[in-house]
Motif scaffolding. Structure first.
Motif, PDB file in Angstrom:
ATOM      1  N   ARG A 107      88.942  46.605  22.526  1.00 33.23           N
ATOM      2  CA  ARG A 107      88.639  46.517  21.096  1.00 33.23           C
ATOM      3  C   ARG A 107      89.909  46.195  20.320  1.00 33.23           C
ATOM      4  O   ARG A 107      91.003  46.649  20.668  1.00 33.23           O
ATOM      5  CB  ARG A 107      88.053  47.828  20.578  1.00 33.23           C
TER       6      ARG A 107
ATOM      7  N   VAL B 258      85.488  53.908  25.143  1.00 34.93           N
ATOM      8  CA  VAL B 258      84.931  53.264  23.946  1.00 34.93           C
ATOM      9  C   VAL B 258      85.882  52.200  23.389  1.00 34.93           C
ATOM     10  O   VAL B 258      85.450  51.135  22.936  1.00 34.93           O
ATOM     11  CB  VAL B 258      84.616  54.316  22.861  1.00 34.93           C
TER      12      VAL B 258
ATOM     13  N   ILE C  70      78.728  51.462  20.213  1.00 35.28           N
ATOM     14  CA  ILE C  70      79.698  52.495  20.599  1.00 35.28           C
ATOM     15  C   ILE C  70      78.986  53.817  20.916  1.00 35.28           C
ATOM     16  O   ILE C  70      79.447  54.595  21.762  1.00 35.28           O
ATOM     17  CB  ILE C  70      80.775  52.693  19.508  1.00 35.28           C
TER      18      ILE C  70
END
Length: 315
Positions: free
Chosen positions: A231, A227, A164
């Motif tokens: 996820r 980022v 990250i």
């Protein structure tokens, strides 16, 4: 004492410059904002901030702080209490007075109607603007729901932390390269706050901060999208430079105290300008233990704002 005129890159720097020149703390200066300046688009076409300033008379500390902070640009408006409407007393016309016949009244001119072509074009433009605003609100809502649906977990895997860091620094490096800015980036994962802290350093970081941190917040939002793409858990991202976040927090806490004093004194609720969730939490937290006032948020993102009012009083 007469006013002097000071100019600088932004309003805060102009105030500091004036404070040094007059050898007086900024809270003891009478400041008039002529121009707040502009950073332009991505730093291009910027304009300097201009203020007029002089020393002011010393008043009670609590009144001085409240008056200065209450007049801040962060205060949107004061909600005036509703006044009872007094019935209008009708008086009969005197006998000698003559009532003008209806036919003698001048006819009210009808508004000039725009040609059908112009009305149609205006209607389409208005419809497009309304749709764009609706789409913007819908996008912000969806992103907020998406964020809330994913848990913020503590990352302990060093490889994942390194990944990250790499994604965020590469994205920001490309952004700064496009902006032609020489910026150093330091990335550290904060296990206590479960947050990735990214610190910038360079010659002129005022461009990246922007007016009231708007540019910094925008970069933070975009970095967070990059980022957290694909996820399952959510990673908090915090961007900072020149300790701006702490300075902003201190400013908002002082503002909250000043507003609380003013609300208690005037008994009138105060509406602050729209703020992001982080800044709204600072205001709520600063006044959480206040005996006389309470706070709440209202409105929808990105226009959600804080209202400060006396306890037990309905606005």
């Amino acid at each position: 004492m007469d006013y002097i005129e000071i100019s600088a890159k932004n309003k805060d720097e102009a105030i500091i410059k004036a404070s040094m020149q007059l050898e007086t703390p900024s809270d003891e200066l009478d400041i008039q904002i002529i121009s707040e300046g502009s950073s332009g688009f991505l730093g291009f076409g910027s304009k300097p901030a201009i203020i007029r300033v002089r020393k002011k008379e010393i008043v009670k500390p609590e009144e001085k702080e409240a008056e200065e902070l209450f007049s801040s640009e962060l205060v949107s408006k004061v909600i005036e209490p509703k006044k009872a409407v007094e019935p209008v007393k009708k008086s009969m016309p005197k006998k000698e007075e003559k009532v003008m016949p209806k036919r003698e009244f001048a006819k009210q001119e009808e508004p000039v109607k725009k040609p059908a072509k112009h009305r149609e074009a205006f209607g389409k433009a208005k419809e497009k603007s309304s749709k764009a605003e609706s789409l913007k609100k819908e996008f912000v809502k969806k992103e907020a729901v998406k964020k809330e649906s994913r848990p913020v977990e503590l990352i302990t895997d060093e490889a994942e932390i390194a990944e990250i860091k790499k994604i965020s620094t590469e994205f920001l490096t490309n952004v700064f390269k496009t902006m032609e800015l020489d910026v150093s980036i330091t990335a550290e994962y904060n296990t206590e706050d479960r947050c990735l802290d990214l610190e910038f350093s360079g010659d002129d970081m005022g461009i990246l901060i922007g007016k009231r941190g708007q540019t910094l917040d925008s970069l933070q939002y975009l970095t967070s999208l990059v980022v957290n793409k694909n996820r399952n858990s959510y990673v908090r991202i915090k961007l900072d430079t020149e300790d701006y976040r702490n300075r902003r927090k201190e400013t908002l806490e002082n503002l909250a105290k000043g507003i609380a004093y003013k609300v208690r004194k005037t008994r009138k609720p105060v509406v602050l300008e729209p703020m992001n969730p982080y800044e709204r939490r600072i205001i709520h937290s600063a006044l959480q233990g206040n005996r006389y006032v309470e706070t709440f948020s209202e409105g929808e993102e990105p226009y959600r704002h804080v209202v400060v009012k006396t306890k037990g009083r309905r606005s």
